[in-house]
Enzyme design. Structure first.
Site, PDB file in Angstrom:
ATOM      1  N   HIS A 168      18.900  72.923  18.102  1.00 56.51           N
ATOM      2  CA  HIS A 168      19.472  72.035  17.195  1.00 56.51           C
ATOM      3  C   HIS A 168      20.181  72.499  15.946  1.00 56.51           C
ATOM      4  O   HIS A 168      19.619  72.449  14.788  1.00 56.51           O
ATOM      5  CB  HIS A 168      18.311  71.169  16.672  1.00 56.51           C
ATOM      6  CG  HIS A 168      18.514  69.656  16.333  1.00 56.51           C
ATOM      7  ND1 HIS A 168      17.542  68.646  16.680  1.00 56.51           N
ATOM      8  CD2 HIS A 168      19.843  69.277  15.576  1.00 56.51           C
ATOM      9  CE1 HIS A 168      18.272  67.665  15.673  1.00 56.51           C
ATOM     10  NE2 HIS A 168      19.421  68.056  15.566  1.00 56.51           N
ATOM     11  N   LYS A 223      31.930  59.022  13.606  1.00 55.96           N
ATOM     12  CA  LYS A 223      32.374  60.030  12.611  1.00 55.96           C
ATOM     13  C   LYS A 223      32.605  61.361  13.425  1.00 55.96           C
ATOM     14  O   LYS A 223      33.820  62.102  13.485  1.00 55.96           O
ATOM     15  CB  LYS A 223      31.549  59.942  11.413  1.00 55.96           C
ATOM     16  CG  LYS A 223      31.658  58.937  10.265  1.00 55.96           C
ATOM     17  CD  LYS A 223      30.791  59.331   9.011  1.00 55.96           C
ATOM     18  CE  LYS A 223      29.683  59.251   9.162  1.00 55.96           C
ATOM     19  NZ  LYS A 223      28.997  57.851   9.391  1.00 55.96           N
ATOM     20  N   VAL A 224      31.417  61.757  14.093  1.00 59.46           N
ATOM     21  CA  VAL A 224      31.264  62.901  14.871  1.00 59.46           C
ATOM     22  C   VAL A 224      32.390  62.852  15.921  1.00 59.46           C
ATOM     23  O   VAL A 224      32.892  63.887  16.165  1.00 59.46           O
ATOM     24  CB  VAL A 224      29.917  63.389  15.101  1.00 59.46           C
ATOM     25  CG1 VAL A 224      29.900  64.665  15.678  1.00 59.46           C
ATOM     26  CG2 VAL A 224      29.211  63.500  13.689  1.00 59.46           C
ATOM     27  N   ASP A 267      33.106  52.990  23.178  1.00 60.89           N
ATOM     28  CA  ASP A 267      31.948  52.843  21.818  1.00 60.89           C
ATOM     29  C   ASP A 267      32.223  51.265  21.665  1.00 60.89           C
ATOM     30  O   ASP A 267      33.527  50.912  21.369  1.00 60.89           O
ATOM     31  CB  ASP A 267      32.531  53.661  20.712  1.00 60.89           C
ATOM     32  CG  ASP A 267      31.554  53.379  19.337  1.00 60.89           C
ATOM     33  OD1 ASP A 267      31.437  52.003  19.306  1.00 60.89           O
ATOM     34  OD2 ASP A 267      31.182  54.198  18.703  1.00 60.89           O
ATOM     35  N   GLU A 321      11.202  68.409  20.375  1.00 56.82           N
ATOM     36  CA  GLU A 321      11.746  69.453  19.801  1.00 56.82           C
ATOM     37  C   GLU A 321      10.606  70.330  18.954  1.00 56.82           C
ATOM     38  O   GLU A 321      10.015  69.761  18.224  1.00 56.82           O
ATOM     39  CB  GLU A 321      12.867  69.312  19.029  1.00 56.82           C
ATOM     40  CG  GLU A 321      14.145  68.770  19.487  1.00 56.82           C
ATOM     41  CD  GLU A 321      15.382  68.402  18.867  1.00 56.82           C
ATOM     42  OE1 GLU A 321      15.282  68.719  17.580  1.00 56.82           O
ATOM     43  OE2 GLU A 321      16.351  68.316  19.246  1.00 56.82           O
ATOM     44  N   ALA A 337      23.883  70.954  12.404  1.00 59.19           N
ATOM     45  CA  ALA A 337      24.189  70.951  11.027  1.00 59.19           C
ATOM     46  C   ALA A 337      24.017  72.251  10.336  1.00 59.19           C
ATOM     47  O   ALA A 337      24.114  72.002   9.052  1.00 59.19           O
ATOM     48  CB  ALA A 337      23.327  69.803  10.260  1.00 59.19           C
ATOM     49  N   ASP A 377      22.321  70.758  22.582  1.00 55.91           N
ATOM     50  CA  ASP A 377      21.691  71.205  21.074  1.00 55.91           C
ATOM     51  C   ASP A 377      20.331  70.522  20.730  1.00 55.91           C
ATOM     52  O   ASP A 377      19.745  70.830  19.786  1.00 55.91           O
ATOM     53  CB  ASP A 377      22.928  70.877  20.096  1.00 55.91           C
ATOM     54  CG  ASP A 377      22.434  71.673  18.747  1.00 55.91           C
ATOM     55  OD1 ASP A 377      21.877  72.760  18.635  1.00 55.91           O
ATOM     56  OD2 ASP A 377      22.410  71.086  17.835  1.00 55.91           O
ATOM     57  N   VAL A 427      25.142  66.950  21.428  1.00 59.04           N
ATOM     58  CA  VAL A 427      24.880  67.366  20.097  1.00 59.04           C
ATOM     59  C   VAL A 427      24.527  66.291  19.214  1.00 59.04           C
ATOM     60  O   VAL A 427      24.498  66.048  18.158  1.00 59.04           O
ATOM     61  CB  VAL A 427      25.955  68.118  19.305  1.00 59.04           C
ATOM     62  CG1 VAL A 427      26.356  69.262  20.171  1.00 59.04           C
ATOM     63  CG2 VAL A 427      27.314  66.977  19.249  1.00 59.04           C
ATOM     64  N   ALA A 428      23.966  65.016  19.923  1.00 59.53           N
ATOM     65  CA  ALA A 428      23.725  63.731  19.240  1.00 59.53           C
ATOM     66  C   ALA A 428      21.929  63.715  19.156  1.00 59.53           C
ATOM     67  O   ALA A 428      21.374  64.258  18.379  1.00 59.53           O
ATOM     68  CB  ALA A 428      24.195  62.872  20.185  1.00 59.53           C
ATOM     69  N   ARG A 429      21.363  62.934  20.023  1.00 52.00           N
ATOM     70  CA  ARG A 429      19.989  62.683  20.155  1.00 52.00           C
ATOM     71  C   ARG A 429      19.391  63.248  21.722  1.00 52.00           C
ATOM     72  O   ARG A 429      20.015  62.652  22.554  1.00 52.00           O
ATOM     73  CB  ARG A 429      19.497  61.427  19.951  1.00 52.00           C
ATOM     74  CG  ARG A 429      20.023  61.000  18.474  1.00 52.00           C
ATOM     75  CD  ARG A 429      18.835  61.709  17.372  1.00 52.00           C
ATOM     76  NE  ARG A 429      19.010  61.584  16.182  1.00 52.00           N
ATOM     77  CZ  ARG A 429      19.821  61.916  15.244  1.00 52.00           C
ATOM     78  NH1 ARG A 429      20.483  63.035  15.639  1.00 52.00           N
ATOM     79  NH2 ARG A 429      19.658  61.339  13.851  1.00 52.00           N
TER      80      ARG A 429
END
Length: 633
Positions: free
Chosen positions: A369, A240-241, A260, A350, A372, A345, A319-321
């Site tokens: 982070h 989605k992202v 993917d 963290e 969102a 991010d 910006v994932a993990r």
């Protein structure tokens, strides 16, 4: 023998079965009403299952007992204490332990009694949790086994306002009959926009130039950036992202490619995106944007070896993990000039340490982070999780549930030996797939003497989907969301029943999994129609692989597996066995099947340990070995 389609039969709503939500509408995923009073689904049939790992260890029975107890208590609690119709049932109580948007709180208050208690210590949470029917958390509250046990059966649902559920003990929740739901969709646009913001800010040195000016400097020549137009952006993870990032990058004039293994090719084409292999993506890209989940497969997948394959001067956005990048390796790649810049991010730990070399690197742009963190996303998450929690308290289950309602206990008991077989066949199948086009079509054929109405395969289908998708996804596959997630990832699952002459006491004689329109890492696994095909049976309570492509084999599906196609000649078993033995790899079993004497054979070897690359290389160098593949079970 007749093959009968059973895909429709397995989704009927009867008092013996629980429907599976298959599709999401514009208004959100559909919900299945599970009434705790008189309904088409009897109370005795309702249970919350353990996740797949627990099904094999027997905790599912405990989960069933627990949820039935909770259900009966809920049924009693919902009845008026007297016959006066003016007396209303007590409202459910909901604890919100971290800040939630007002729109979500308003929705919760319209249904139940809401109490907001922020910054609770673990001890305080355990002391209060027994008062509440539902708990809503973000990432800061740890919902441990102690919390679930302290609830003493009162807690019916935990809602995680966000995607990740690392802070919730899913096994404890399932064992103790508590449903867990999350909010996986509301953050999508915010995360994509933040990825694009970091991309542009990095390319034009915005953060560095801002810091320089605030230090009283005017360094126009130092902060010359690069243009985005005409550059190649590789999106690693086209969910989605990733898809939303692609839309925006195309608008900036970038050439977008993606990797993917499960992305539907038609969806990528519709966005003007080319699906490529992992190595092709990282070796040709000017910018690499990461949108993949953190799984054992993707943990530190961007390491020294990966960076060495990249274009010199590549720029990376994450910006994932954080864990998908080996942060020490990234620092080395930055220092060596392989990676020109990075914009991050997320981090492995963290918050990262104050003296982190990565954070302090002059060519790295960092944010805490914030993917969102927009007002709109926060409100969206609040509403999404509130709707899921309220639905669960009403007895509804949606595709955002991350632990599953189970099939009737008698069906589960009957199918238990086949659960592991189904998951392992799915896991084997996905490991045999080659190329970057992704899996789009899977056919499952059940050999059985029973007719379709007496063969409930929902659990087995869910386990096959779990085996196919979970190894490279952060999705938690269960009976509730299996079909939904498969559809979301563009995978079409069809089922057939093949009538066989076997004992009616055994529900399943064999399970065959066919994957269409893909390449194979092991050509011998292909049928004449080009489909990868593997088949298994349960023997003496243990799952066995009994057919690979057109070849019959007989190997227990435990440990790891090596498949070899070879010239059928004397000494092959000893040769390969000696190579494994020299590397201290123990062979647990071996099976050989051949087409024609002295022509071709398939050797299946079970090994307790995973052979190293050098050992596998030696096997491949044996002259009579035509192809081989190592499979992790």
């Amino acid at each position: 023998m007749a093959a009968t389609s059973i895909s429709s039969a397995t989704n009927k709503l009867t008092d013996q079965s629980l429907p599976i939500p298959l599709h999401a509408t514009a208004a959100g995923p559909p919900a299945t009403r599970l009434s705790f009073s008189n309904s088409s689904i009897s109370l005795q049939k309702l249970a919350i299952s353990a996740n797949s790992r627990n099904l094999r260890s027997g905790v599912s029975a405990a989960a069933a007992v627990s949820v039935l107890k909770t259900a009966r208590e809920s049924e009693q609690a919902s009845k008026p204490r007297n016959s006066d119709p003016a007396v209303k049932s007590p409202k459910p109580t909901i604890l919100v332990s971290e800040k939630l948007g007002e729109a979500g709180l308003d929705l919760l208050r319209s249904y139940g009694e809401v109490e907001c208690l922020y910054n609770l210590s673990p001890e305080d949470l355990c002391a209060r949790i027994g008062e509440f029917d539902a708990l809503i958390v973000r990432s800061g509250t740890k919902v441990t086994r102690q919390v679930f046990e302290a609830a003493k059966g009162k807690l019916k649902v935990v809602g995680r306002a966000g995607v990740g559920i690392d802070n919730v003990d899913l096994q404890a929740a399932t064992e103790l009959g508590c449903l867990v739901v999350n909010a996986p969709t509301a953050n999508t646009i915010a995360a994509a926009e933040h990825g694009i913001a970091l991309l542009a800010a990095m390319a034009r040195n915005v953060a560095q130039a801002d810091a320089s000016m605030k230090a009283g400097k005017w360094q126009r020549n130092k902060y010359v950036g690069v243009s985005l137009v005409g550059k190649t952006l590789a999106i690693m993870g086209f969910g989605k992202v990733g898809s939303e990032v692609a839309r925006r990058a195309k608008g900036l004039g970038m050439h977008v490619i993606a990797h993917d293994p499960y992305a539907p090719a038609d969806r990528a084409r519709a966005l003007g995106v080319e699906l490529v292999s992992f190595d092709q993506a990282i070796s040709t890209a000017d910018f690499v944007s990461l949108h993949m989940p953190l799984t054992p497969t993707t943990n530190k997948i961007f390491n020294d070896a990966t960076f060495a394959k990249m274009k010199k001067g590549v720029r990376i956005i994450n910006v994932a993990r954080g864990g998908v990048i080996d942060e020490d390796a990234l620092v080395r790649a930055l220092d060596e000039g392989i990676v020109a810049q990075a914009a991050l991010d997320v981090f492995t730990e963290e918050p990262p340490s104050k003296d982190s070399k990565l954070v302090q690197h002059e060519n790295v742009t960092v944010t805490p982070h914030l993917g969102a963190s927009t007002k709109e996303a926060q409100e969206g998450v609040a509403v999404e999780i509130a709707e899921a929690v309220v639905g669960a308290l009403r007895g509804e289950l949606s595709a955002t549930a991350v632990n599953a309602p189970m099939v009737p206990p008698e069906v589960l008991s009957e199918l238990a030996p086949y659960v592991t077989l189904a998951e392992k066949l799915g896991k084997l199948g996905v490991q045999l797939v080659a190329g970057g086009s992704g899996i789009q079509s899977v056919k499952v054929v059940y050999g059985s003497s029973r007719d379709s109405d007496n063969l409930d395969t929902r659990l087995l289908r869910a386990m096959i989907i779990k085996g196919i998708i979970e190894p490279i996804s952060d999705a938690h596959i269960n009976l509730v969301n299996a079909d939904f997630i498969a559809k979301q990832k563009g995978i079409r699952i069809s089922e057939e029943k093949l009538a066989v002459d076997s004992s009616p006491e055994n529900p399943i004689d064999s399970i065959q999994v066919q994957i269409s329109n893909v390449g194979s890492k092991f050509e011998s696994a292909l049928l004449d129609n080009g489909n990868i095909s593997i088949e298994g049976r349960v023997k003496d309570g243990m799952p066995h692989l009994t057919r690979v492509g057109a070849f019959s084999v007989d190997v227990s599906l435990e440990g790891n597996l090596i498949l070899c196609r070879q010239v059928d000649q004397p000494g092959m078993i000893g040769t390969v066995g000696s190579i494994l033995g020299e590397s201290n790899v123990n062979v647990s079993f071996m099976s050989v099947s051949r087409t024609v004497k002295r022509v071709k054979a398939i050797m299946a070897i079970g090994v307790d340990e995973a052979p190293n690359k050098e050992t596998l290389k030696k096997i491949g160098e044996v002259p009579a070995v035509e192809e081989f593949v190592f499979l992790d079970l």
